[in-house]
Each structure stands twice: as structure tokens, then as C-alpha cells.
Design a protein around this motif. Structure first.
Motif, PDB file in Angstrom:
ATOM      1  N   LYS A   6       0.948  -1.240  -0.014  1.00  0.00           N
ATOM      2  CA  LYS A   6       0.157   0.272   0.171  1.00  0.00           C
ATOM      3  C   LYS A   6       1.050   1.502   0.279  1.00  0.00           C
ATOM      4  O   LYS A   6       1.915   1.464   0.545  1.00  0.00           O
ATOM      5  CB  LYS A   6      -0.893  -0.073   1.257  1.00  0.00           C
ATOM      6  CG  LYS A   6      -1.372   1.121   1.561  1.00  0.00           C
ATOM      7  CD  LYS A   6      -2.989   1.136   2.163  1.00  0.00           C
ATOM      8  CE  LYS A   6      -3.590   1.823   2.446  1.00  0.00           C
ATOM      9  NZ  LYS A   6      -3.879   3.040   1.789  1.00  0.00           N
ATOM     10  N   PHE A   8       1.117   5.325   1.271  1.00  0.00           N
ATOM     11  CA  PHE A   8       0.876   6.046   2.235  1.00  0.00           C
ATOM     12  C   PHE A   8       1.314   7.514   1.604  1.00  0.00           C
ATOM     13  O   PHE A   8       2.432   8.091   1.087  1.00  0.00           O
ATOM     14  CB  PHE A   8       0.985   5.971   3.314  1.00  0.00           C
ATOM     15  CG  PHE A   8       1.004   4.524   3.410  1.00  0.00           C
ATOM     16  CD1 PHE A   8      -1.035   4.400   4.253  1.00  0.00           C
ATOM     17  CD2 PHE A   8       1.102   2.833   4.001  1.00  0.00           C
ATOM     18  CE1 PHE A   8      -1.353   3.115   4.915  1.00  0.00           C
ATOM     19  CE2 PHE A   8       0.858   1.704   4.373  1.00  0.00           C
ATOM     20  CZ  PHE A   8       0.002   1.625   4.260  1.00  0.00           C
ATOM     21  N   THR A   9       0.603   8.671   2.308  1.00  0.00           N
ATOM     22  CA  THR A   9       1.187   9.930   2.235  1.00  0.00           C
ATOM     23  C   THR A   9       1.564   9.983   3.377  1.00  0.00           C
ATOM     24  O   THR A   9       1.464   9.778   4.058  1.00  0.00           O
ATOM     25  CB  THR A   9      -0.051  10.753   1.850  1.00  0.00           C
ATOM     26  OG1 THR A   9      -1.003  10.773   2.686  1.00  0.00           O
ATOM     27  CG2 THR A   9      -0.931  10.596   0.702  1.00  0.00           C
ATOM     28  N   ALA A  11       1.353  12.461   4.748  1.00  0.00           N
ATOM     29  CA  ALA A  11       0.391  13.179   6.098  1.00  0.00           C
ATOM     30  C   ALA A  11      -0.589  12.493   6.715  1.00  0.00           C
ATOM     31  O   ALA A  11      -1.151  12.398   7.898  1.00  0.00           O
ATOM     32  CB  ALA A  11      -1.098  14.121   4.729  1.00  0.00           C
ATOM     33  N   GLU A  12      -0.417  11.189   5.749  1.00  0.00           N
ATOM     34  CA  GLU A  12      -1.388   9.904   6.370  1.00  0.00           C
ATOM     35  C   GLU A  12      -0.367   9.539   7.344  1.00  0.00           C
ATOM     36  O   GLU A  12      -0.670   9.137   8.668  1.00  0.00           O
ATOM     37  CB  GLU A  12      -1.894   8.929   5.630  1.00  0.00           C
ATOM     38  CG  GLU A  12      -2.745   9.057   5.176  1.00  0.00           C
ATOM     39  CD  GLU A  12      -3.094   7.828   3.745  1.00  0.00           C
ATOM     40  OE1 GLU A  12      -3.984   7.692   3.595  1.00  0.00           O
ATOM     41  OE2 GLU A  12      -2.070   7.590   2.518  1.00  0.00           O
ATOM     42  N   VAL A  13       1.112   9.267   7.036  1.00  0.00           N
ATOM     43  CA  VAL A  13       2.229   8.888   8.285  1.00  0.00           C
ATOM     44  C   VAL A  13       2.068   9.861   9.758  1.00  0.00           C
ATOM     45  O   VAL A  13       2.172   9.279  10.456  1.00  0.00           O
ATOM     46  CB  VAL A  13       3.209   8.316   7.294  1.00  0.00           C
ATOM     47  CG1 VAL A  13       4.338   8.291   8.037  1.00  0.00           C
ATOM     48  CG2 VAL A  13       3.237   7.345   6.960  1.00  0.00           C
ATOM     49  N   GLU A  15      -0.121  11.361  10.469  1.00  0.00           N
ATOM     50  CA  GLU A  15      -1.083  11.711  11.548  1.00  0.00           C
ATOM     51  C   GLU A  15      -1.112   9.670  12.880  1.00  0.00           C
ATOM     52  O   GLU A  15      -1.846  10.281  14.074  1.00  0.00           O
ATOM     53  CB  GLU A  15      -2.613  11.217  10.604  1.00  0.00           C
ATOM     54  CG  GLU A  15      -3.219  12.237   9.973  1.00  0.00           C
ATOM     55  CD  GLU A  15      -4.411  11.501   8.802  1.00  0.00           C
ATOM     56  OE1 GLU A  15      -4.285  10.513   9.130  1.00  0.00           O
ATOM     57  OE2 GLU A  15      -4.679  12.168   8.034  1.00  0.00           O
ATOM     58  N   HIS A  16      -0.587   9.629  12.541  1.00  0.00           N
ATOM     59  CA  HIS A  16       0.454   8.484  13.523  1.00  0.00           C
ATOM     60  C   HIS A  16       1.424   8.994  14.306  1.00  0.00           C
ATOM     61  O   HIS A  16       2.819   8.143  14.126  1.00  0.00           O
ATOM     62  CB  HIS A  16       0.144   6.770  12.908  1.00  0.00           C
ATOM     63  CG  HIS A  16      -0.652   6.392  12.134  1.00  0.00           C
ATOM     64  ND1 HIS A  16      -1.843   6.102  12.297  1.00  0.00           N
ATOM     65  CD2 HIS A  16      -1.166   7.069  10.824  1.00  0.00           C
ATOM     66  CE1 HIS A  16      -2.985   5.759  11.629  1.00  0.00           C
ATOM     67  NE2 HIS A  16      -2.548   6.662  10.551  1.00  0.00           N
ATOM     68  N   TRP A  23       3.706   5.042  13.173  1.00  0.00           N
ATOM     69  CA  TRP A  23       4.350   5.308  12.619  1.00  0.00           C
ATOM     70  C   TRP A  23       5.922   5.786  11.683  1.00  0.00           C
ATOM     71  O   TRP A  23       5.385   7.430  12.083  1.00  0.00           O
ATOM     72  CB  TRP A  23       3.202   5.463  10.900  1.00  0.00           C
ATOM     73  CG  TRP A  23       2.126   5.150  11.623  1.00  0.00           C
ATOM     74  CD1 TRP A  23       1.768   3.714  12.512  1.00  0.00           C
ATOM     75  CD2 TRP A  23       1.902   4.750  10.718  1.00  0.00           C
ATOM     76  NE1 TRP A  23       0.661   3.437  12.191  1.00  0.00           N
ATOM     77  CE2 TRP A  23       0.406   3.500  10.855  1.00  0.00           C
ATOM     78  CE3 TRP A  23       0.636   4.860   9.064  1.00  0.00           C
ATOM     79  CZ2 TRP A  23      -0.787   2.925   9.879  1.00  0.00           C
ATOM     80  CZ3 TRP A  23       0.015   4.534   8.452  1.00  0.00           C
ATOM     81  CH2 TRP A  23      -1.316   3.050   8.355  1.00  0.00           C
ATOM     82  N   ASN A  32       5.187   0.740  11.391  1.00  0.00           N
ATOM     83  CA  ASN A  32       4.122   1.171  12.248  1.00  0.00           C
ATOM     84  C   ASN A  32       5.298   0.307  13.272  1.00  0.00           C
ATOM     85  O   ASN A  32       5.608  -0.829  13.914  1.00  0.00           O
ATOM     86  CB  ASN A  32       3.174   0.206  11.916  1.00  0.00           C
ATOM     87  CG  ASN A  32       1.637   0.237  13.304  1.00  0.00           C
ATOM     88  OD1 ASN A  32       2.125   0.858  14.874  1.00  0.00           O
ATOM     89  ND2 ASN A  32       0.689  -0.083  13.910  1.00  0.00           N
ATOM     90  N   THR A  84       4.744  13.158  -2.181  1.00  0.00           N
ATOM     91  CA  THR A  84       4.589  13.940  -0.882  1.00  0.00           C
ATOM     92  C   THR A  84       5.442  14.002   0.098  1.00  0.00           C
ATOM     93  O   THR A  84       4.979  14.134   1.399  1.00  0.00           O
ATOM     94  CB  THR A  84       3.123  12.509  -0.166  1.00  0.00           C
ATOM     95  OG1 THR A  84       3.878  12.147   0.482  1.00  0.00           O
ATOM     96  CG2 THR A  84       1.952  12.434  -1.237  1.00  0.00           C
TER      97      THR A  84
END
Length: 136
Positions: A6, A8-9, A11-13, A15-16, A23, A32, A84
Motif C-alpha cells: 500500500k 501512504f502519503t 500526511a497519513e503517516v 497522523e500516527h 508510524w 508501524n 508527498t
């Protein structure tokens, strides 16, 4: 690693970014590391500080062992969408004025323009104070 990758951007990473959900991005791969926070030899704070950015440089600077690198497979989530990640900007120092010998000469000339008349006044004042010029 799983066969399905998958993307990921960043920005997504980013968030964690908590101790309950952490992450990281290292060498273009997303990990993760939440379950590893307590076991990380450098402490969980080191990992938490690296969330939301490409942590490859931080990871490489420490000099992780081969066994540490092998452990990463267990935490692999997918790839990062490299578009990104912001590009690094190299620092360019501001232009400094070139040292000019002429400016030094100009300063000395102005200093002499001030000191020579002052010296002449001092000699004239000394002559007046003591009444006559020194004889030879």
C-alpha cells in the motif's frame, strides 16, 4: 513483508504520531513501530520525534545493526508516496561584500586628514604656551 504494498502519503503517516499509534518512514518504507516503542534501546521518545517526516537520515546516523534492520520487516506497512515528501533545500549563505583594500586605504587617508591638523595645532599650542620655538 506482505505481497500487497500500500502507498501512504506523508500526511497519513504523520497522523500516527502518539505512543499508542506510531508510524515512521525509513528509506521510502512505512513502519508501524507502536509495539516496538517500549523495547527500543534508544527509548520511545526517539521514535516519536521522528514521526511525520522522513526519518531515514536519523536512522542512518545512529548506525543500526544488521539484526536491527532485519527486525524492521515485522513492522512494515507499505511504501511512502515519494511525491508527498518535501524536497530538501540546500542552505545558501548570503553574499558577503568583497573585502576591498581601497576601503582600508580610504580609512587611513581620512584618519590622517584628522590627525595631521591636530598635531599641527598641538605644536602651535605648545609654542605659544612656552613662549618660543625650540632652538637648534
Amino acid at each position: 513483508m506482505s505481497g500487497e504494498q500500500k502507498a501512504f502519503t506523508l500526511a497519513e503517516v504523520s497522523e500516527h504520531n502518539t505512543a499508542k499509534d506510531c508510524w515512521l518512514v525509513i528509506e521510502g518504507k512505512v513502519y508501524n513501530v507502536t509495539k516496538f516503542l517500549e523495547d527500543h534501546p534508544g527509548g520511545d521518545e526517539v521514535l516519536l520525534q521522528s514521526t511525520g517526516k522522513d526519518a531515514t537520515e536519523d536512522f542512518e546516523d545512529v548506525g543500526h545493526s544488521t539484526s536491527a534492520r532485519a527486525m524492521m520487516d515485522e513492522f512494515y506497512m507499505g511504501e511512502i508516496d515519494s511525491s508527498t515528501i518535501p524536497t530538501k533545500v540546500n542552505y545558501t549563505a548570503p553574499k558577503q561584500p568583497h573585502y576591498s583594500q581601497d576601503k582600508t586605504s580610504e580609512f587611513l587617508y581620512k584618519l590622517l586628514q584628522f590627525l595631521v591638523p591636530l598635531l599641527i595645532l598641538g605644536v602651535a599650542f605648545g609654542i605659544r604656551l612656552y613662549g618660543k620655538a625650540p632652538s637648534s
